[in-house]
Enzyme design. Structure first.
Site: not given
Length: 294
Positions: A135-137, A238
């Protein structure tokens, strides 16, 4: 030292040796080598044996997997760690916003890896960090940590075969259509190391399914959307939501509008998969974070 004993009752009628049996059950060559080097690594009907030993129906085979080391270059840090599920083979974590999953330049001791290292240090158990889904930050929610090399190998293969099913929730700008499928190839944006874009000439195939769940009654209007991925391209949700004109608020790359939320409004909401060792069907859900509530 930490150990995991896996027991098998041999039912196959076809004669094979232990090495062949382990290969057929997803053990990697490196793991088999480590098991063979352990004097207690292989027991057949209670007795230590060699990997070339033949198996017969009714045999009781016990395999010992050990962990003796900690991940190098990962400093244990006392950070929040929300463990949704834990057993000897895996953990399911609900990751908060603002936490990278791996150490990197500028993120030496503030990552999920550091938090896991602290957790197992406090338990007095060796631990090597093996994160299965990334997962992204600033994306919150569920991800899987493998507890040992065998479960990591099986889970990674399941990810590659799309057998770990993930559903995300996102806030999207405007009124998103009730449902739809986005099939737009994604490529790295020229001149950027991290930004991605839809690129029908150079991009890789990417497919996102979405379903609108609700709409705000206030201005500005946001939609709460459930999303499932057929592919796992970097920043796929996104980029795709931005491409159809409904970007996620708080997204510093694709829609830096922080009036509602200070990070991209994306949450790994649900995980479904079969346990890599037991075969049990597993389901996990993480509630919507407060900053994403409409």
């Amino acid at each position: 030292m930490w150990e995991r004993i896996l027991n098998y009752t041999i039912t196959e009628q076809k004669t094979s040796n232990i090495h062949e049996f382990l290969k057929a059950h997803g053990y990697s060559s490196s793991l088999i080598r480590a098991i063979k080097e352990d004097p207690e690594g292989i027991r057949l009907n209670g007795e230590p044996v060699l990997a070339r030993t033949l198996l017969t129906p009714g045999d009781q085979l016990a395999i010992r997997i050990t962990e003796t080391k900690f991940s190098e270059n990962i400093v244990p840090s006392d950070l929040p760690l929300s463990i949704v599920y834990e057993d000897p083979d895996l953990l399911v974590i609900n990751k908060p916003a603002g936490m990278p999953i791996h150490p990197s330049q500028g993120n030496y001791d503030n990552t999920l890896a550091n938090a896991c290292a602290w957790y197992f240090k406090e338990k007095g158990e060796p631990f090597v960090y093996r994160c299965i889904n990334r997962l992204d930050r600033d994306t919150t929610g569920l991800l899987i940590i493998a507890r040992h090399l065998y479960s990591a190998s099986l889970l990674s293969a399941m990810m590659a075969r799309r057998e770990i099913h993930r559903e995300y929730l996102a806030l999207a700008t405007g009124i998103v259509p009730e449902d739809g499928i986005i099939t737009a190839p994604i490529a790295r944006k020229e001149g950027s190391t991290i930004e991605r874009m839809v690129d029908f000439k150079h991009g890789e195939y990417a497919c996102t399914h979405y379903r609108r769940l609700s709409i705000t009654t206030t201005d500005p209007v946001y939609s709460l959307v459930a999303l499932k991925l057929d592919t796992g391209r970097t920043h796929q949700i996104r980029v795709h939501m931005n491409y159809i004109g409904h970007p996620l608020p708080g997204d510093f790359l694709y829609n830096p509008d922080y009036s509602h939320i200070s990070r991209q409004a994306l949450h790994s909401h649900h995980l479904r998969f079969r346990h890599p060792i037991t075969g049990e069907e597993m389901h996990f859900t993480a509630p919507v974070p407060e900053d994403m509530l409409l």
